[in-house]
Motif scaffolding. Structure first.
Motif, mmCIF file in Angstrom:
data_model
loop_
_atom_site.group_PDB
_atom_site.id
_atom_site.type_symbol
_atom_site.label_atom_id
_atom_site.label_comp_id
_atom_site.label_asym_id
_atom_site.label_seq_id
_atom_site.Cartn_x
_atom_site.Cartn_y
_atom_site.Cartn_z
ATOM 1 N N HIS A 1 64.544 26.278 41.194
ATOM 2 C CA HIS A 1 65.705 27.158 41.305
ATOM 3 C C HIS A 1 65.425 28.394 42.151
ATOM 4 O O HIS A 1 66.168 29.366 42.095
ATOM 5 C CB HIS A 1 66.168 27.593 39.897
ATOM 6 C CG HIS A 1 66.762 26.466 39.110
ATOM 7 N ND1 HIS A 1 67.014 26.565 37.764
ATOM 8 C CD2 HIS A 1 67.161 25.225 39.472
ATOM 9 C CE1 HIS A 1 67.541 25.428 37.318
ATOM 10 N NE2 HIS A 1 67.633 24.609 38.345
ATOM 11 N N LEU A 2 64.355 28.364 42.926
ATOM 12 C CA LEU A 2 64.000 29.478 43.787
ATOM 13 C C LEU A 2 64.283 29.124 45.244
ATOM 14 O O LEU A 2 64.280 27.958 45.622
ATOM 15 C CB LEU A 2 62.520 29.832 43.611
ATOM 16 C CG LEU A 2 62.124 30.300 42.199
ATOM 17 C CD1 LEU A 2 60.607 30.407 42.078
ATOM 18 C CD2 LEU A 2 62.784 31.628 41.865
ATOM 19 N N PHE A 3 64.505 30.150 46.064
ATOM 20 C CA PHE A 3 64.820 29.953 47.469
ATOM 21 C C PHE A 3 63.559 30.083 48.323
ATOM 22 O O PHE A 3 62.642 30.828 47.976
ATOM 23 C CB PHE A 3 65.866 30.972 47.926
ATOM 24 C CG PHE A 3 67.187 30.832 47.226
ATOM 25 C CD1 PHE A 3 68.112 29.877 47.633
ATOM 26 C CD2 PHE A 3 67.507 31.632 46.138
ATOM 27 C CE1 PHE A 3 69.325 29.735 46.985
ATOM 28 C CE2 PHE A 3 68.717 31.510 45.488
ATOM 29 C CZ PHE A 3 69.624 30.555 45.903
ATOM 30 N N ALA A 4 63.564 29.372 49.460
ATOM 31 C CA ALA A 4 62.420 29.387 50.380
ATOM 32 C C ALA A 4 61.128 29.116 49.616
ATOM 33 O O ALA A 4 60.085 29.677 49.906
ATOM 34 C CB ALA A 4 62.334 30.718 51.124
ATOM 35 N N VAL B 1 58.038 37.615 44.910
ATOM 36 C CA VAL B 1 58.362 36.235 44.564
ATOM 37 C C VAL B 1 58.163 36.027 43.066
ATOM 38 O O VAL B 1 57.464 36.792 42.394
ATOM 39 C CB VAL B 1 57.493 35.234 45.352
ATOM 40 C CG1 VAL B 1 57.756 35.349 46.840
ATOM 41 C CG2 VAL B 1 56.015 35.436 45.036
ATOM 42 N N HIS B 2 58.810 34.989 42.552
ATOM 43 C CA HIS B 2 58.623 34.551 41.174
ATOM 44 C C HIS B 2 57.935 33.187 41.187
ATOM 45 O O HIS B 2 57.945 32.483 42.196
ATOM 46 C CB HIS B 2 59.961 34.457 40.443
ATOM 47 C CG HIS B 2 60.529 35.775 40.033
ATOM 48 N ND1 HIS B 2 61.131 36.633 40.933
ATOM 49 C CD2 HIS B 2 60.611 36.390 38.818
ATOM 50 C CE1 HIS B 2 61.541 37.719 40.297
ATOM 51 N NE2 HIS B 2 61.239 37.597 39.020
ATOM 52 N N ALA B 3 57.385 32.842 40.026
ATOM 53 C CA ALA B 3 56.749 31.533 39.864
ATOM 54 C C ALA B 3 57.303 30.870 38.612
ATOM 55 O O ALA B 3 57.292 31.464 37.528
ATOM 56 C CB ALA B 3 55.238 31.677 39.757
ATOM 57 N N GLN C 1 46.111 30.429 34.449
ATOM 58 C CA GLN C 1 46.053 29.170 35.183
ATOM 59 C C GLN C 1 47.225 28.267 34.784
ATOM 60 O O GLN C 1 47.656 28.253 33.631
ATOM 61 C CB GLN C 1 44.738 28.457 34.916
ATOM 62 C CG GLN C 1 43.529 29.162 35.509
ATOM 63 C CD GLN C 1 42.274 28.338 35.398
ATOM 64 O OE1 GLN C 1 42.122 27.530 34.479
ATOM 65 N NE2 GLN C 1 41.351 28.529 36.338
ATOM 66 N N VAL C 2 47.695 27.512 35.760
ATOM 67 C CA VAL C 2 48.802 26.586 35.527
ATOM 68 C C VAL C 2 48.500 25.266 36.218
ATOM 69 O O VAL C 2 47.656 25.189 37.114
ATOM 70 C CB VAL C 2 50.142 27.156 36.059
ATOM 71 C CG1 VAL C 2 50.486 28.468 35.374
ATOM 72 C CG2 VAL C 2 50.094 27.350 37.578
ATOM 73 N N GLY C 3 49.198 24.216 35.782
ATOM 74 C CA GLY C 3 49.010 22.901 36.374
ATOM 75 C C GLY C 3 50.084 22.532 37.368
ATOM 76 O O GLY C 3 49.974 21.515 38.064
ATOM 77 N N ARG C 4 51.156 23.326 37.435
ATOM 78 C CA ARG C 4 52.231 23.103 38.401
ATOM 79 C C ARG C 4 52.953 24.412 38.623
ATOM 80 O O ARG C 4 53.094 25.207 37.691
ATOM 81 C CB ARG C 4 53.221 22.044 37.921
ATOM 82 C CG ARG C 4 54.228 21.620 38.986
ATOM 83 C CD ARG C 4 55.242 20.621 38.445
ATOM 84 N NE ARG C 4 55.982 19.968 39.511
ATOM 85 C CZ ARG C 4 57.012 20.509 40.156
ATOM 86 N NH1 ARG C 4 57.425 21.719 39.832
ATOM 87 N NH2 ARG C 4 57.635 19.847 41.121
ATOM 88 N N ALA C 5 53.409 24.665 39.855
ATOM 89 C CA ALA C 5 54.093 25.920 40.133
ATOM 90 C C ALA C 5 55.112 25.737 41.258
ATOM 91 O O ALA C 5 54.867 25.003 42.214
ATOM 92 C CB ALA C 5 53.095 27.017 40.524
ATOM 93 N N VAL C 6 56.258 26.399 41.086
ATOM 94 C CA VAL C 6 57.254 26.546 42.145
ATOM 95 C C VAL C 6 57.336 28.035 42.432
ATOM 96 O O VAL C 6 57.670 28.830 41.537
ATOM 97 C CB VAL C 6 58.627 26.003 41.713
ATOM 98 C CG1 VAL C 6 59.642 26.187 42.837
ATOM 99 C CG2 VAL C 6 58.529 24.539 41.312
ATOM 100 N N ILE C 7 57.030 28.444 43.652
ATOM 101 C CA ILE C 7 56.947 29.864 44.000
ATOM 102 C C ILE C 7 57.920 30.153 45.128
ATOM 103 O O ILE C 7 57.923 29.471 46.160
ATOM 104 C CB ILE C 7 55.516 30.243 44.412
ATOM 105 C CG1 ILE C 7 54.550 29.987 43.245
ATOM 106 C CG2 ILE C 7 55.440 31.701 44.864
ATOM 107 C CD1 ILE C 7 53.086 30.162 43.604
ATOM 108 N N GLY C 8 58.775 31.163 44.932
ATOM 109 C CA GLY C 8 59.756 31.500 45.963
ATOM 110 C C GLY C 8 60.576 32.715 45.583
ATOM 111 O O GLY C 8 60.233 33.468 44.659
ATOM 112 N N GLY D 1 64.733 35.014 35.674
ATOM 113 C CA GLY D 1 63.875 34.529 36.745
ATOM 114 C C GLY D 1 64.321 33.156 37.195
ATOM 115 O O GLY D 1 65.492 32.920 37.475
ATOM 116 N N ALA D 2 63.378 32.216 37.236
ATOM 117 C CA ALA D 2 63.678 30.856 37.687
ATOM 118 C C ALA D 2 63.844 29.886 36.528
ATOM 119 O O ALA D 2 63.913 28.681 36.737
ATOM 120 C CB ALA D 2 62.561 30.368 38.613
ATOM 121 N N ALA D 3 63.921 30.395 35.297
ATOM 122 C CA ALA D 3 64.053 29.519 34.135
ATOM 123 C C ALA D 3 65.386 28.770 34.186
ATOM 124 O O ALA D 3 66.429 29.368 34.404
ATOM 125 C CB ALA D 3 63.961 30.331 32.852
#
Length: 208
Positions: free
Chosen positions: A33-36, A60-62, A84-91, A191-193
């Motif tokens: 749900h984040l842009f770019a 940016v948010h993650a 630490q995380v196992g997956r991330a969407v950053i934008g 945020g991106a939730a």
């Protein structure tokens, strides 16, 4: 076309698949749900993510399999998360998105309560696979400033267990119990939730 670091840049962006989030075909952790944004599926856990030169200097948010994180300022084309995380969407997150209802008069035993002072107990929100949101009940009086109860975060920052599902059901947002002429509720993303709102039910009583 976006302005990044004071310069005009152009990105090729693709709208993410949101329907699968509603049906359960896509895990909550995979929401985009984040842009770019840039999507990371590292081999194992990690905290530092690079290749963000297209967002240099931006906040940016993650959205991760550990929940919502940020904002962070991109420096040297990278950011470091607090864990630490196992997956991330950053934008980029657009914080201007807001839903604000119209005032709805309470009903009385003798009929409609339009024009009568109301005691606002709060609102109930019907959510579907939602990981988090911000909500605030706002009282209104003619000729006066809005009476704000303060935004309330609904839902945990991290969904319990593996982040594969969101909350579906009803949750309450308190309204302060004041006698007011009218009230509305504002709902904003956290945020991106992921957030899907199915219905709103006010809990109020006309003071007659």
């Amino acid at each position: 076309r976006r302005t990044i670091g004071g310069a005009t840049v152009r990105h090729v962006e693709q709208v993410s698949d949101w329907w699968g989030l509603l049906t359960g075909d896509i895990d909550i952790a995979a929401a985009e749900h984040l842009f770019a944004c840039k999507v990371y599926d590292p081999d194992g856990q990690q905290k530092t993510f690079g290749q963000l030169d297209h967002l240099e200097g931006e906040q940016v948010h993650a959205w991760t399999d550990e929940g919502q994180m940020g904002p962070y300022t991109v420096s040297g084309a990278q950011i470091t998360l607090e864990r630490q995380v196992g997956r991330a969407v950053i934008g980029l997150q657009d914080d201007t998105h807001v839903l604000r209802t119209l005032p709805r008069p309470a009903q009385t035993r003798s009929g409609g309560g339009m024009g009568q002072p109301e005691k606002i107990a709060g609102y109930s929100l019907h959510l579907h696979r939602t990981a988090g949101l911000r909500a605030e009940v706002i009282g209104m009086q003619f000729g006066r400033n809005d009476i704000r109860t303060g935004p309330r975060v609904v839902g945990p920052d991290k969904v319990p267990g593996d982040l594969t599902d969101g909350w579906s059901g009803w949750t309450d947002v308190p309204g302060g119990g004041q006698a007011l002429r009218a009230a509305v509720i504002e709902v904003k993303p956290l945020g991106a939730a992921p957030l899907t709102l199915l219905g709103i039910a006010p809990t109020k009583e006309a003071m007659v």
